[in-house]
Design an enzyme around this catalytic site. Structure first.
Site, PDB file in Angstrom:
ATOM      1  CG  HIS A 112      -6.964  -1.582   2.870  1.00 38.64           C
ATOM      2  ND1 HIS A 112      -6.908  -1.165   4.179  1.00 38.64           N
ATOM      3  CD2 HIS A 112      -8.277  -1.534   2.535  1.00 38.64           C
ATOM      4  CE1 HIS A 112      -8.132  -0.887   4.620  1.00 38.64           C
ATOM      5  NE2 HIS A 112      -8.982  -1.089   3.626  1.00 38.64           N
ATOM      6  CG  HIS A 131      -3.072   3.357   0.207  1.00 35.06           C
ATOM      7  ND1 HIS A 131      -3.924   2.319  -0.054  1.00 35.06           N
ATOM      8  CD2 HIS A 131      -2.980   3.448   1.562  1.00 35.06           C
ATOM      9  CE1 HIS A 131      -4.338   1.796   1.094  1.00 35.06           C
ATOM     10  NE2 HIS A 131      -3.798   2.468   2.093  1.00 35.06           N
ATOM     11  CB  THR A 157      -2.539   2.206   9.686  1.00 33.44           C
ATOM     12  OG1 THR A 157      -2.472   0.843   9.232  1.00 33.44           O
ATOM     13  CG2 THR A 157      -2.316   2.250  11.184  1.00 33.44           C
ATOM     14  CB  THR A 158      -6.389  -1.399   9.535  1.00 35.99           C
ATOM     15  OG1 THR A 158      -6.285  -1.233   8.130  1.00 35.99           O
ATOM     16  CG2 THR A 158      -7.675  -2.098   9.883  1.00 35.99           C
ATOM     17  N   GLY A 175       2.088  -3.845  12.368  1.00 39.01           N
ATOM     18  CA  GLY A 175       3.135  -3.328  13.247  1.00 39.01           C
ATOM     19  C   GLY A 175       4.346  -4.244  13.380  1.00 39.01           C
ATOM     20  CG  ASP A 228      -2.000  -0.962   1.245  1.00 33.21           C
ATOM     21  OD1 ASP A 228      -2.220  -1.598   0.203  1.00 33.21           O
ATOM     22  OD2 ASP A 228      -2.641  -1.126   2.303  1.00 33.21           O
TER      23      ASP A 228
HETATM   24  N1  PXP Z   1      -2.775  -6.739   8.062  1.00 30.33           N
HETATM   25  C1  PXP Z   1      -3.795  -5.864   7.867  1.00 30.33           C
HETATM   26  C2  PXP Z   1      -5.190  -6.391   7.877  1.00 30.33           C
HETATM   27  C3  PXP Z   1      -3.548  -4.498   7.640  1.00 30.33           C
HETATM   28  O1  PXP Z   1      -4.581  -3.646   7.446  1.00 30.33           O
HETATM   29  C4  PXP Z   1      -2.212  -4.048   7.605  1.00 30.33           C
HETATM   30  C5  PXP Z   1      -1.927  -2.597   7.360  1.00 30.33           C
HETATM   31  O2  PXP Z   1      -2.341  -2.213   6.134  1.00 30.33           O
HETATM   32  C6  PXP Z   1      -1.190  -4.983   7.787  1.00 30.33           C
HETATM   33  C7  PXP Z   1      -1.494  -6.315   8.037  1.00 30.33           C
HETATM   34  C8  PXP Z   1       0.249  -4.603   7.725  1.00 30.33           C
HETATM   35  O3  PXP Z   1       0.566  -3.743   8.752  1.00 30.33           O
HETATM   36  P1  PXP Z   1       1.958  -2.962   8.733  1.00 30.33           P
HETATM   37  O4  PXP Z   1       1.912  -2.022   7.571  1.00 30.33           O
HETATM   38  O5  PXP Z   1       2.005  -2.292  10.048  1.00 30.33           O
HETATM   39  O6  PXP Z   1       3.019  -4.017   8.542  1.00 30.33           O
END
Ligand code: PXP
Length: 237
Positions: free
Chosen positions: A43, A50, A100-101, A192, A9
């Protein structure tokens, strides 16, 4: 060892900042696959901040591993998913203003809607995962909706402020994995995770896949910067 799905993303976030064509998330997906990624995650947000519809459609054509489309359980997104046919849909909650989510889906409060969405996607041959917090009630309810997989939100673990808190979150994740496996659900985890904290989660037996975005995209800027500057100096001579 769990499989690694790379969320791209933020490559699109960078492209959208200028409104042009680069960097292209589609090209990024190919490079991630060459490096060994087991899957590509994007996403498609309601506000298209994005990833764009064009990206999803091209990714469907070029991704050779597994395309996982994260989306909110809305009519518009179900229509797009059924048209595009990604290998996997991950249902996520979506708030307009969030960076973010922020949390997992509240499956308990939205059981009927989520069940209907899963049925529609399943009829289209799409495997469905639910992004949820590490809570037993949410896991049990996910099973009842007909989901194939759960993705455990690792945000609380990643943001833990002390070793004790981190251990507590890990124990909760482990317990959730066991509960989900007993119910016959597939399990993935993400949010994260970074180069410092990933190992402990990867070590939890039963987690099939990790979904990681921000830390990989951030690191790719760091490891690529030197070469990018050298190449520009060569061209400007
Ligand atoms: N899983 C989901 C469902 C997410 O929405 C996200 C963030 O877009 C991630 C994993 C990945 O998270 P990060 O970008 O913190 O690695």
């Amino acid at each position: 060892m769990p499989k690694l799905n790379v969320n791209i993303d933020h490559v699109a976030t960078l492209r959208q900042a200028r409104g042009g064509g680069e960097p292209d998330p589609v090209f990024t997906a190919c490079l991630a696959e060459i490096a060994g990624a087991d899957g590509i995650v994007v996403h498609l947000r309601e506000d298209r901040r994005h990833i764009q519809d064009r990206d999803l459609s091209l990714l469907k054509q070029v991704v050779a591993t597994k395309l996982n489309m994260e989306m909110a359980p809305t009519e518009e997104m179900v229509r797009i998913a059924l048209e595009t046919k990604p290998d996997v849909v991950t249902l996520v909650p979506e708030k307009r203003g969030e960076v973010t989510t922020e949390g997992g889906l509240d499956v308990l409060s939205n059981k009927e809607l989520i069940g209907d969405v899963i049925k529609s996607l399943g009829n289209g041959g799409i495997f469905v995962s639910l992004f949820i917090n590490s809570e037993i009630e949410q896991i049990e309810c996910s099973k009842e909706t007909g989901a194939d997989m759960i993705e455990l939100h690792t945000g609380r673990y990643a943001e833990a402020k002390s070793a004790g808190e981190r251990e507590g979150e890990l124990a909760s994740l482990e317990e959730s994995v066991h509960a989900a496996l007993e119910l016959g659900l597939h399990v993935s985890a993400g949010h994260g995770l970074n180069y410092k904290n990933v190992s402990a989660v990867a070590d939890i037996e039963g987690i099939e896949e990790l979904n990681i975005g921000h830390s990989i995209i951030s690191r790719s800027v760091m490891v690529g910067m030197e070469r990018a500057v050298r190449e520009m100096i060569e061209l400007s001579k």
